[in-house]
Write a protein that holds these residues in place. Structure first.
Motif, short mmCIF file in Angstrom:
data_model
loop_
_atom_site.label_atom_id
_atom_site.label_comp_id
_atom_site.label_asym_id
_atom_site.label_seq_id
_atom_site.Cartn_x
_atom_site.Cartn_y
_atom_site.Cartn_z
N UNK A 53 0.80 -1.22 0.00
CA UNK A 53 0.00 0.00 0.00
C UNK A 53 0.83 1.27 0.00
N UNK A 54 1.96 1.28 0.69
CA UNK A 54 2.76 2.50 0.79
C UNK A 54 4.14 2.39 0.14
N UNK A 55 4.65 1.18 -0.02
CA UNK A 55 5.95 0.96 -0.67
C UNK A 55 5.81 -0.18 -1.68
N UNK A 56 4.99 0.01 -2.72
CA UNK A 56 4.65 -1.11 -3.61
C UNK A 56 5.81 -1.67 -4.41
N UNK A 57 6.86 -0.88 -4.67
CA UNK A 57 7.96 -1.41 -5.47
C UNK A 57 8.90 -2.28 -4.63
N UNK A 58 8.94 -2.03 -3.33
CA UNK A 58 9.75 -2.90 -2.45
C UNK A 58 9.05 -4.24 -2.36
N UNK A 77 -6.16 -11.05 2.87
CA UNK A 77 -7.16 -10.21 3.56
C UNK A 77 -6.53 -9.11 4.39
N UNK A 78 -5.19 -9.00 4.37
CA UNK A 78 -4.50 -8.05 5.24
C UNK A 78 -3.64 -7.10 4.41
N UNK A 79 -3.85 -5.80 4.52
CA UNK A 79 -3.00 -4.85 3.79
C UNK A 79 -1.56 -4.89 4.32
N UNK A 80 -0.62 -4.77 3.40
CA UNK A 80 0.80 -4.71 3.76
C UNK A 80 1.40 -3.44 3.19
N UNK A 81 2.49 -2.98 3.79
CA UNK A 81 3.16 -1.78 3.29
C UNK A 81 3.91 -2.08 2.00
N UNK A 82 4.67 -3.18 1.98
CA UNK A 82 5.43 -3.59 0.80
C UNK A 82 4.71 -4.72 0.08
#
Length: 482
Positions: A155-160, A204-209
């Motif tokens: 969600x916040x660091x999609x390229x990592x 079902x769980x959002x992740x940063x990367x």
């Protein structure tokens, strides 16, 4: 058939600690830490004295514990048994028979992954990643090779990106035999089951990367599927910070019948596979044979996944893989990315790469009845703890250097600030050159340079990022620079 009992879980003593996130909260762009010089330890195995505090493992938070509690050994068993029931999953077996062969297994995995993606709110996508491999080693004719790839977009660091794989192809004694029954329960339906169960839970769980869950093909023929996956990620510009291959993670029983149900091996190379001559020359000058990115990744796994939430002891093996052998993580090492391989503590070769038969009263063949499904579930928890902790924490610091402009007994470290929105700051770690694990940690705040009153001649240094929630990245090992 195993169970998901926990029994008396092993514990390990350690000098490692992680500090609380409150220690890393300054807003300066540079810092200087003046501390007493390193004092010699009282004994060879005593912790060193000097700046910072002893390190300790990162404990799983409530969210991670809940995720790990939901790993279901019954679902894992169902996956292993279903994959074994396709008869053979040999790379050269049928691709269009709906009941038997690698094509039927491929389609079944794809359908299940699509079901998981449907629960993700659009965050997870699934693809059949195919290419035609022209004749090559163990590939006698042009053959379509297909990976099943589920991508959970960060969600916040999609390229990592972090990657976990199991290979869904199988084999018997003759690696070129595509006809005989080749159930491949332990090797490697067990690894595919780990990947699929984690994809189900994390969808079902959002992740940063971003996390990539892949069932790869043609491992037994020569790592073809994983090589193509790694090449496609490289071509797409993915910033892969870590990869795990789960290969032969299905049994806790050795060939002599002894059991080790609460341990998993993690193979991690020292000298990088993709090391250039210039990098080798630097390593020879400054050390770091035990500080490759893959070794830092392995240390991270122990920190976050060797605990009561997984019920497992992670035994890091200082090798790229088993003796003269290899698995799909090597494809990622060749691209220059940190990667390591999980496998069971002791292999039983009567149930691996064998024709299914009874000989002298002994059953041979890689059959589901020789798997321990509770054990596979615990391996899945280890993987889950590592992947979740990686994907939710800031990324490993980049461009980490030890400044070597001037000769000095102090050590100045510099790195590039990450762009994660939840980044709180950084910590410097150090250890004696003879120590395998990081021993002391110094919180330095939200800075990109720091000076430590320790000589770089005598100790090794590392740098890691800290998020606002206290989650920490793997350690970056600095190189000489200016």
């Amino acid at each position: 058939m195993g169970s998901d009992d926990t029994g008396d879980r092993p514990t390990r003593s350690t000098r490692r600690t992680f500090l609380s996130a409150s220690a890393a909260a300054t807003a300066a762009t540079a810092a200087s830490v003046a501390v007493p010089a390193l004092a010699a330890p009282a004994a060879a195995d005593a912790p060193p004295t000097g700046p910072g505090r002893p390190t300790r493992p990162q404990r799983p938070d409530r969210e991670l514990r809940e995720l790990l509690r939901q790993v279901d050994p019954r679902r894992i068993e169902a996956i292993v048994r279903r994959l074994a029931a396709f008869g053979t999953r040999h790379t050269l077996s049928s691709q269009d028979d709906p009941q038997r062969g690698i094509g039927a297994a491929r389609d079944w995995i794809f359908a299940r992954m699509q079901e998981y993606a449907a629960t993700s709110g659009g965050r997870m996508s699934v693809e059949l990643q195919s290419y035609v491999q022209q004749p090559a080693s163990r590939i006698p004719t042009a053959t379509r090779i297909t990976n099943v790839v589920a991508t959970l977009r960060g969600q916040s660091s999609p390229n990592r990106t972090y990657v976990v794989t199991g290979h869904y192809d199988s084999r018997v004694t003759d690696v070129m035999d595509p006809v005989s029954d080749s159930p491949g329960a332990d090797d490697d339906a067990s690894g595919v089951a780990v990947v699929m169960e984690l994809a189900r839970l994390m969808a079902t769980r959002p992740t940063a990367a971003t996390i990539v869950f892949a069932a790869v093909a043609a491992e037994e023929q020569g790592l073809y599927g994983s090589a193509y996956l790694a090449q496609q990620l490289k071509a797409a510009g993915a910033d892969v910070h870590g990869m795990f291959s789960d290969d032969i993670v299905g049994s806790s029983t050795a060939d002599d019948g002894t059991r080790d149900p609460y341990a998993v091996r993690l193979f991690a190379e020292g000298v990088p596979t993709a090391e250039t001559p210039a990098e080798a020359s630097t390593r020879q000058s400054v050390g770091g044979e035990n500080d490759s990115p893959s070794r830092q990744l392995a240390r991270f796994v122990r920190d976050v996944a060797d605990n009561d939430a997984t019920g497992m002891r992670v035994r890091v093996i200082y090798r790229r893989d088993r003796y003269l052998r290899g698995s799909d993580h090597i494809s990622f090492l060749r691209e220059g990315w940190p990667a390591a391989r999980f496998t069971e503590p002791n292999e039983d070769f009567a149930h691996q790469h064998q024709d299914v038969r009874v000989q002298d009263g002994q059953q041979f063949g890689d059959l589901p009845e020789f798997c321990d499904f509770g054990y596979i579930a615990r391996v899945a928890r280890v993987n889950g703890a590592a992947l979740w902790s990686l994907a939710q924490a800031p990324g490993t610091p980049k461009a980490a250097i030890i400044v070597t402009t001037d000769l000095t007994n102090n050590t100045t470290l510099r790195w590039q600030r990450g762009d994660e929105p939840d980044l709180a700051g950084y910590e410097v770690l150090w250890r004696e050159t003879t120590a395998a694990e990081w021993q002391r940690v110094i919180p330095v705040g939200d800075v990109t340079q720091v000076s430590i009153d320790l000589s770089k001649d005598n100790v090794f240094f590392g740098i890691r990022a800290v998020g606002r929630d206290g989650l920490r990245s793997p350690v970056a090992f600095p190189r000489p620079g200016s």
